[in-house]
Design a protein around this motif. Structure first.
Motif, short mmCIF file in Angstrom:
data_model
loop_
_atom_site.label_atom_id
_atom_site.label_comp_id
_atom_site.label_asym_id
_atom_site.label_seq_id
_atom_site.Cartn_x
_atom_site.Cartn_y
_atom_site.Cartn_z
N GLY A 131 49.58 47.29 50.31
CA GLY A 131 48.73 46.57 49.37
C GLY A 131 49.25 45.18 49.07
N LEU A 132 48.49 44.45 48.23
CA LEU A 132 48.84 43.08 47.84
C LEU A 132 48.31 42.82 46.45
N ILE A 133 49.09 42.13 45.64
CA ILE A 133 48.64 41.69 44.32
C ILE A 133 48.76 40.17 44.25
N SER A 134 47.66 39.52 43.90
CA SER A 134 47.68 38.07 43.75
C SER A 134 47.86 37.70 42.29
N HIS A 135 48.28 36.47 42.05
CA HIS A 135 48.45 35.97 40.69
C HIS A 135 47.12 36.02 39.94
N ARG A 136 46.04 35.70 40.64
CA ARG A 136 44.70 35.70 40.03
C ARG A 136 44.30 37.11 39.61
N THR A 137 44.55 38.09 40.47
CA THR A 137 44.21 39.48 40.15
C THR A 137 44.98 39.96 38.93
N LEU A 138 46.26 39.59 38.90
CA LEU A 138 47.11 40.00 37.78
C LEU A 138 46.62 39.39 36.47
N LEU A 139 46.28 38.10 36.47
CA LEU A 139 45.79 37.44 35.26
C LEU A 139 44.49 38.06 34.79
N ARG A 140 43.60 38.37 35.73
CA ARG A 140 42.32 38.97 35.36
C ARG A 140 42.54 40.32 34.68
N HIS A 141 43.47 41.11 35.25
CA HIS A 141 43.75 42.42 34.65
C HIS A 141 44.32 42.26 33.24
N MET A 142 45.27 41.33 33.09
CA MET A 142 45.89 41.13 31.79
C MET A 142 44.85 40.69 30.75
N ALA A 143 43.90 39.87 31.17
CA ALA A 143 42.88 39.36 30.24
C ALA A 143 41.89 40.43 29.84
N GLU A 144 41.59 41.35 30.75
CA GLU A 144 40.53 42.33 30.51
C GLU A 144 41.01 43.62 29.87
N ARG A 145 42.29 43.93 29.99
CA ARG A 145 42.73 45.23 29.48
C ARG A 145 42.79 45.22 27.95
N THR A 146 42.48 46.35 27.36
CA THR A 146 42.45 46.48 25.90
C THR A 146 43.70 47.17 25.36
N GLU A 147 44.34 47.99 26.18
CA GLU A 147 45.56 48.66 25.75
C GLU A 147 46.43 48.97 26.95
N VAL A 148 47.71 49.19 26.69
CA VAL A 148 48.65 49.50 27.76
C VAL A 148 49.04 50.97 27.65
N PRO A 149 48.76 51.77 28.67
CA PRO A 149 49.12 53.19 28.60
C PRO A 149 50.64 53.37 28.57
N GLU A 150 51.06 54.50 28.08
CA GLU A 150 52.48 54.81 28.03
C GLU A 150 53.07 54.80 29.44
N GLY A 151 54.16 54.10 29.62
CA GLY A 151 54.77 53.99 30.95
C GLY A 151 54.25 52.82 31.75
N GLY A 152 53.21 52.12 31.24
CA GLY A 152 52.69 50.96 31.94
C GLY A 152 51.68 51.31 33.01
#
Length: 653
Positions: free
Chosen positions: A550-571
């Motif tokens: 797999g691959l994670i881009s900086h853009r994908t990571l930022l989008r996820h951080m902006a859209e998530r509402t909570e962080v599950p236990e353990g990340g």
């Protein structure tokens, strides 16, 4: 590489018949030695030169067939790969100005090969290992199409039972697998021959073993392999591993590689070497044998011992015993395979003179070196010289432990000088060639050190491929000029080939190989920190076997951080947001095609994969750098053209 009329037939009956011929050859050799049939009282020397053929970038040029089509000199022959070439020089009587003649003959043949390669758009490089060679250059497609090479590859492959494994540690580390013997073609050498009588052979051969280490330390020229800084003479380790057929599971057994230094001193006769090698190493190749050596001896004829010579050519001792016939008279030679090709013809002849002088000088002083040195010390010295060059520490014949450069300057150069004078070598030649060794050791600028220092000078400028290309092209130009290596200036990036476009380059030339990767079960919080700490915009995801998943881009990571509402236990695990099975390319893909793929798919990075393993990444940032370099070079050419036109119009220049 020896006789080409060979077979790769693995039929057991054929191998048994050939082994019987080997036994007959050994019996014939024993009889010839007993009857004093060998030439004595005559000393001859000779040499073989191996070269790389390169293109305008300094990269391997697979042009052997085109070169040989134009060649009319039977001394110029093929080697394993399509970018290797070899020539064999005529033997010379040892004494007088023989080394002047050897230098002249070598230089003439080098120029002849250079002219032949230039006719087809190439050039030649004299170095133990070509810095610009990529692993992709050693695919079977680049094997010179000769029966011997295919047969040798098949035979070694059967014995090995799988890919060859390579592990070499130096400043950097190299770990890889390769499924053929083609990596043997990474190596080129300058091999010297010394004819001795049967009675002298044990003494001279043992001395050749003793002096292998200091001669190698003074002549190292192979520090780089696939861009990695390994041994000062990496060729020694690489050649051994390229034809090694031993299994890693048999670690309790004492098994020798087919490339080896030896197991002990020779006591009485050259037969000890031939018998040991036949006993230890299986027959790899066979050929049609139409002579009966014992019957020929009864008839007063001299046999060629073809079975023995063919088998001897598949066991690669660094000092090899050779049988030959000159003017109908058999003789014995010691073949020194230790010295690398280059850096110049003058350096090679100086290396050879140092070796001949040391062998002759120590032979005058020692009747039996085995009384003064343990064989394991001689072997340890040799490996130390290959690893560390002039920085080595040697155990010497007097029991002392001394730095290599000190031993050479204080003890060995005077011994070599004495040996040469006692052999009636001209005083001018002794001073000239040994003077080159002295200056090289005093400055400590061997070919290997020049390469490493040049790469250090270019550190952090250009890409790795550009630095290696500049190094190789700088080497080729200095070799053409002919000054010995201790007088060379360091190579600079400006000496490299400047492509007029991306069509001349591959992904391998620009990819990043120092990767920061994660596993799919790791947290994206760690990925975010990794991107921040290492200033990267793409993180690759691999499994335990280094396969791309797999691959994670900086853009994908930022989008996820902006859209998530909570962080599950353990990340959040990486696998939740990564792009699975991303588009990837091979290192051999042309750079232009990689750019087109990124445009077509609108992606900012391409993982680079070879044989399912992740080996690198190439990104938008790399292509911006490439484009910038090309633009700078284009503007520089335009400025120069404008300046030239201005001078023409003003009547100057």
């Amino acid at each position: 590489m020896g006789e080409h009329n060979v077979h790769r037939d693995a039929d057991p009956s054929v191998l048994r018949e050939f082994t019987n011929h080997l036994i007959q050859d050994v019996r014939a050799l024993e009889l010839m030695l007993h009857e004093d049939m060998f030439e004595s009282g005559v000393r001859r020397i000779g040499a073989e030169q191996e070269l790389f053929m390169v293109d305008e970038r300094g990269a391997p040029a697979p042009i052997i067939e085109e070169v040989l089509e134009r060649n009319t000199d039977e001394r110029i022959v093929t080697e394993l790969t399509k970018f290797n070439i070899e020539f064999n020089m005529d033997p010379l009587q040892y004494g007088g100005d023989c080394f002047q003649e050897m230098e002249r003959a070598t230089g003439e043949l080098v120029e002849k090969v250079r002219a032949l390669t230039q006719e087809v758009g190439g050039d030649i490089a004299m170095t133990g290992i070509l810095p610009t060679a990529h692993l992709s250059d050693f695919a079977l497609d680049y094997m010179t199409p000769r029966p011997r090479y295919y047969a040798l590859n098949d035979a070694l492959g059967r014995l090995r039972g799988g890919p060859g494994q390579y592990q070499i540690r130096g400043i950097d580390e190299l770990f890889l697998k390769h499924d053929s013997i083609m990596l043997e073609g990474c190596n080129t050498s300058f091999q010297t021959h010394f004819q001795v009588s049967p009675e002298e052979f044990p003494r001279y051969y043992n001395i050749a073993q003793v002096v292998a280490a200091p001669c190698l330390a003074a002549g190292t020229n192979s520090p780089l392999l696939f861009g990695k800084r390994l041994w000062r003479e990496t060729r020694i380790a690489l050649f051994q591993q390229a034809v090694d057929t031993r299994s890693s599971n048999l670690y309790l057994r004492e098994m020798r590689p087919r490339v080896h230094f030896g197991t002990d001193w020779v006591d009485e006769s050259v037969l000890e070497i031939f018998k040991e090698d036949i006993s230890r190493f299986r027959v790899l190749l066979t050929t049609e044998l139409n002579e009966e050596p014992l019957k020929m001896l009864e008839e007063g004829k001299v046999p060629n011992l073809m079975a023995l010579q063919l088998h001897n050519g598949t066991v690669y001792r660094w000092n090899r015993a050779c049988y030959g016939i000159t003017d109908g008279k058999p003789h014995l030679r010691i073949e020194n395979r230790v010295l690398p090709s280059g850096p110049t013809v003058l350096d090679e002849i100086a290396n050879a003179v140092f070796w001949y002088g040391l062998v002759a000088g120590l032979a005058d002083e020692y009747k039996d070196v085995s009384r003064d040195m343990d064989f394991d010390d001689a072997r340890h010295n040799f490996i130390a010289a290959a690893r560390n060059g002039l920085a080595s520490q040697f155990t010497w014949l007097d029991g002392s432990k001394r730095p290599a450069h000190e031993l050479i300057l204080d003890t060995l150069l005077p011994r070599a000088e004495s040996g040469l004078r006692n052999s009636d070598i001209s005083d001018g030649d002794i001073d000239r060639y040994l003077g080159i060794i002295q200056k090289r050791v005093e400055t400590q600028q061997t070919g290997a050190q020049w390469q490493l220092d040049s790469m250090a000078r270019m550190k952090n400028v250009g890409s790795r491929a550009e630095r290696l290309g500049a190094l190789t092209r700088g080497m080729v130009e200095r070799q053409r000029e002919g000054a010995p290596v201790h007088e060379w200036s360091l190579a600079a990036l400006e000496e490299g080939y400047t492509p007029t476009g991306m069509k001349d380059t591959n992904v391998e030339d620009y990819m990043t190989t120092e990767l920061f990767t994660v596993h799919e079960e790791e947290s994206i919080e760690f990925v975010a920190r990794l991107m921040d700490w290492q200033r990267i915009r793409h993180v690759l995801v691999e499994d335990e076997r280094h396969r791309l998943v797999g691959l994670i881009s900086h853009r994908t990571l930022l989008r996820h951080m902006a859209e998530r509402t909570e962080v599950p236990e353990g990340g959040v695990p990486v696998k939740e947001i990564m792009v699975e099975d991303p588009i990837s390319v091979s290192p051999e893909l042309p750079t232009r095609e990689a750019v087109e793929m990124m445009r077509e798919h609108q992606i900012g990075a391409l993982p680079v994969v070879r044989e399912e393993r992740l080996v690198g990444i190439i990104t938008e940032r790399d292509f911006i750098q490439i484009a910038g370099n090309l633009l700078d070079d284009s503007l520089a050419r335009e400025d120069q053209e404008l300046e030239d036109r201005t001078l023409d119009l003003s009547g100057e220049g």
